[in-house]
Design an enzyme around this catalytic site. Structure first.
Site, PDB file in Angstrom:
ATOM      1  N   ASN A   1       0.863  -1.186   0.000  1.00 32.74           N
ATOM      2  CA  ASN A   1       0.000   0.000   0.000  1.00 32.74           C
ATOM      3  C   ASN A   1       0.899   1.235   0.000  1.00 32.74           C
ATOM      4  O   ASN A   1       1.452   1.595   1.031  1.00 32.74           O
ATOM      5  CB  ASN A   1      -0.898  -0.017   1.246  1.00 32.74           C
ATOM      6  CG  ASN A   1      -1.714   1.256   1.364  1.00 32.74           C
ATOM      7  OD1 ASN A   1      -1.833   2.013   0.393  1.00 32.74           O
ATOM      8  ND2 ASN A   1      -2.283   1.497   2.537  1.00 32.74           N
TER       9      ASN A   1
ATOM     10  N   LYS B   1       0.035   4.222  -0.326  1.00 27.73           N
ATOM     11  CA  LYS B   1      -0.653   5.414   0.193  1.00 27.73           C
ATOM     12  C   LYS B   1      -0.436   6.581  -0.792  1.00 27.73           C
ATOM     13  O   LYS B   1      -0.466   6.364  -1.991  1.00 27.73           O
ATOM     14  CB  LYS B   1      -0.166   5.748   1.607  1.00 27.73           C
ATOM     15  CG  LYS B   1      -0.151   4.533   2.523  1.00 27.73           C
ATOM     16  CD  LYS B   1       0.030   4.897   3.961  1.00 27.73           C
ATOM     17  CE  LYS B   1       0.293   3.638   4.754  1.00 27.73           C
ATOM     18  NZ  LYS B   1       0.030   3.799   6.161  1.00 27.73           N
TER      19      LYS B   1
ATOM     20  N   HIS C   1      -9.641   0.842   5.068  1.00 28.83           N
ATOM     21  CA  HIS C   1      -8.309   1.088   5.650  1.00 28.83           C
ATOM     22  C   HIS C   1      -8.458   2.060   6.820  1.00 28.83           C
ATOM     23  O   HIS C   1      -9.293   2.967   6.790  1.00 28.83           O
ATOM     24  CB  HIS C   1      -7.381   1.656   4.581  1.00 28.83           C
ATOM     25  CG  HIS C   1      -5.958   1.737   5.040  1.00 28.83           C
ATOM     26  ND1 HIS C   1      -5.500   2.777   5.820  1.00 28.83           N
ATOM     27  CD2 HIS C   1      -4.907   0.891   4.877  1.00 28.83           C
ATOM     28  CE1 HIS C   1      -4.224   2.574   6.093  1.00 28.83           C
ATOM     29  NE2 HIS C   1      -3.840   1.433   5.537  1.00 28.83           N
TER      30      HIS C   1
ATOM     31  N   GLU D   1      -6.880   4.576   7.702  1.00 30.07           N
ATOM     32  CA  GLU D   1      -6.796   6.014   7.376  1.00 30.07           C
ATOM     33  C   GLU D   1      -8.098   6.499   6.755  1.00 30.07           C
ATOM     34  O   GLU D   1      -8.498   7.649   6.956  1.00 30.07           O
ATOM     35  CB  GLU D   1      -5.584   6.268   6.460  1.00 30.07           C
ATOM     36  CG  GLU D   1      -4.288   6.157   7.261  1.00 30.07           C
ATOM     37  CD  GLU D   1      -3.103   5.622   6.500  1.00 30.07           C
ATOM     38  OE1 GLU D   1      -3.081   5.684   5.255  1.00 30.07           O
ATOM     39  OE2 GLU D   1      -2.181   5.112   7.165  1.00 30.07           O
TER      40      GLU D   1
ATOM     41  N   GLU E   1      -5.378  -5.072  10.551  1.00 28.66           N
ATOM     42  CA  GLU E   1      -4.399  -3.997  10.707  1.00 28.66           C
ATOM     43  C   GLU E   1      -4.730  -3.202  11.971  1.00 28.66           C
ATOM     44  O   GLU E   1      -5.552  -2.264  11.912  1.00 28.66           O
ATOM     45  CB  GLU E   1      -4.449  -3.055   9.503  1.00 28.66           C
ATOM     46  CG  GLU E   1      -4.084  -3.713   8.196  1.00 28.66           C
ATOM     47  CD  GLU E   1      -3.519  -2.695   7.215  1.00 28.66           C
ATOM     48  OE1 GLU E   1      -2.381  -2.873   6.791  1.00 28.66           O
ATOM     49  OE2 GLU E   1      -4.215  -1.725   6.901  1.00 28.66           O
TER      50      GLU E   1
ATOM     51  N   GLY F   1       2.064   2.440  10.765  1.00 31.02           N
ATOM     52  CA  GLY F   1       2.979   3.571  10.632  1.00 31.02           C
ATOM     53  C   GLY F   1       3.639   3.999  11.931  1.00 31.02           C
ATOM     54  O   GLY F   1       4.215   5.081  12.010  1.00 31.02           O
TER      55      GLY F   1
ATOM     56  N   SER G   1       3.257  -1.873  10.533  1.00 35.27           N
ATOM     57  CA  SER G   1       4.690  -1.805  10.842  1.00 35.27           C
ATOM     58  C   SER G   1       5.447  -3.089  10.511  1.00 35.27           C
ATOM     59  O   SER G   1       6.371  -3.483  11.228  1.00 35.27           O
ATOM     60  CB  SER G   1       4.908  -1.386  12.301  1.00 35.27           C
ATOM     61  OG  SER G   1       4.484  -0.040  12.476  1.00 35.27           O
TER      62      SER G   1
HETATM   63  C1  PEP Z   1      -0.913   0.218   5.860  1.00 33.10           C
HETATM   64  O1  PEP Z   1      -1.015   1.415   5.609  1.00 33.10           O
HETATM   65  O2  PEP Z   1      -1.735  -0.573   5.419  1.00 33.10           O
HETATM   66  C2  PEP Z   1       0.205  -0.204   6.710  1.00 33.10           C
HETATM   67  C3  PEP Z   1       0.201  -1.424   7.149  1.00 33.10           C
HETATM   68  O3  PEP Z   1       1.176   0.735   6.970  1.00 33.10           O
HETATM   69  P1  PEP Z   1       2.606   0.463   7.673  1.00 33.10           P
HETATM   70  O4  PEP Z   1       3.164  -0.796   7.097  1.00 33.10           O
HETATM   71  O5  PEP Z   1       3.410   1.672   7.334  1.00 33.10           O
HETATM   72  O6  PEP Z   1       2.346   0.316   9.138  1.00 33.10           O
END
Ligand code: PEP
Length: 249
Positions: free
Chosen positions: A9, A11, A96, A98, A168, A174, A213
């Protein structure tokens, strides 16, 4: 023997030129193979560049990061599932964290987006996850299963069996603080049991990814955890060499 899914992803990162350069480097590192699947979720305006860069690699799939729930109409700035499908997407991220927490997307909207995806022939990657406060209050499983039911509730069993789920935890996205393999596995088990309750014969077909992460150092341990069928990666998917090494885990 697992055949894991590795989903990137991006983003709001990578211009068309950056995306093209990224794919060139990635393809030099990653030859065709049967034992893993790779999906890229570029930003909408870089999507066409990635389609072009991957034209000789039909083994690598593409998805969009968001869709509107209507198929077309006066929704300035939005993209629909049929438009995404026509552009070459096979997958779409829905729900997601976000979208939920930055853009205020509701569970009702998430459900409508999942339905729109399925109508257009896209596979929804349904993202679910609890906040830190919800985890500390012992609400992780109830929050995650509530999000799952809201997202899949309007689908037939056959359509729900074609979805992908991504667990997630919001506190892990993040932040550099990933769930432990055991914590991820426990939530994935709960998701699998819930899927089995309303998809008795199809539940095992639904891959459950972990995201939050993930990096080169923790990817192998997370992937080895029971019920973890793949990884959804944000920050660590932005560097072509780093992402190659995660995919080759
Ligand atoms: C994501 O945005 O789906 C995600 C898992 O981000 P990160 O790996 O940066 O935590």
């Amino acid at each position: 023997m697992k055949s894991p899914i590795f989903a990137a992803n991006w983003k709001m990162n990578h211009s068309p030129a950056d995306a093209t350069a990224f794919i060139r480097t990635f393809l030099a590192n990653f030859g065709k193979r049967q034992d893993r699947s790779v999906i890229f979720f570029p930003p909408a305006l870089s999507f066409g560049a990635v389609v072009s860069a991957l034209k000789d690699r039909p083994d690598i799939q593409l998805g969009v990061q968001n869709i509107h729930w209507e198929d077309k109409g006066a929704f300035t700035g939005e993209n629909s599932a049929p438009i995404a499908r026509g552009a070459g997407a096979k997958y779409v991220l829905v729900g997601h964290s976000e979208r939920r927490h930055v853009f205020g997307e509701t569970e009702v909207e998430t459900g409508k987006k999942v339905a729109a995806a399925v109508r257009a022939g896209l596979t929804p990657v349904v993202c679910v996850g609890e906040t830190l406060a919800q985890r500390e209050a012992g609400e992780t499983v109830s929050v995650v299963l509530g999000q799952l039911r809201a997202a899949l509730g309007t689908l037939s069993g056959a359509d729900a069996a074609n979805a992908v789920i991504a667990y997630e935890p919001v506190w892990a996205i993040g932040t550099g603080r990933n769930a432990t393999p055991a914590d991820a596995s426990a939530v994935h088990h709960a998701i699998r049991a819930e899927l089995h309750a309303f998809l008795p014969s199809g539940s095992l077909a639904v891959p459950i990814l972990y995201g939050g992460s993930v990096n080169r150092g923790n990817a192998a341990d997370l992937l080895a955890a029971p019920e973890v069928d793949g990884l959804l990666v944000g920050g660590a998917s932005l560097d072509a060499e780093g992402w190659s090494s995660i995919v080759l885990t």
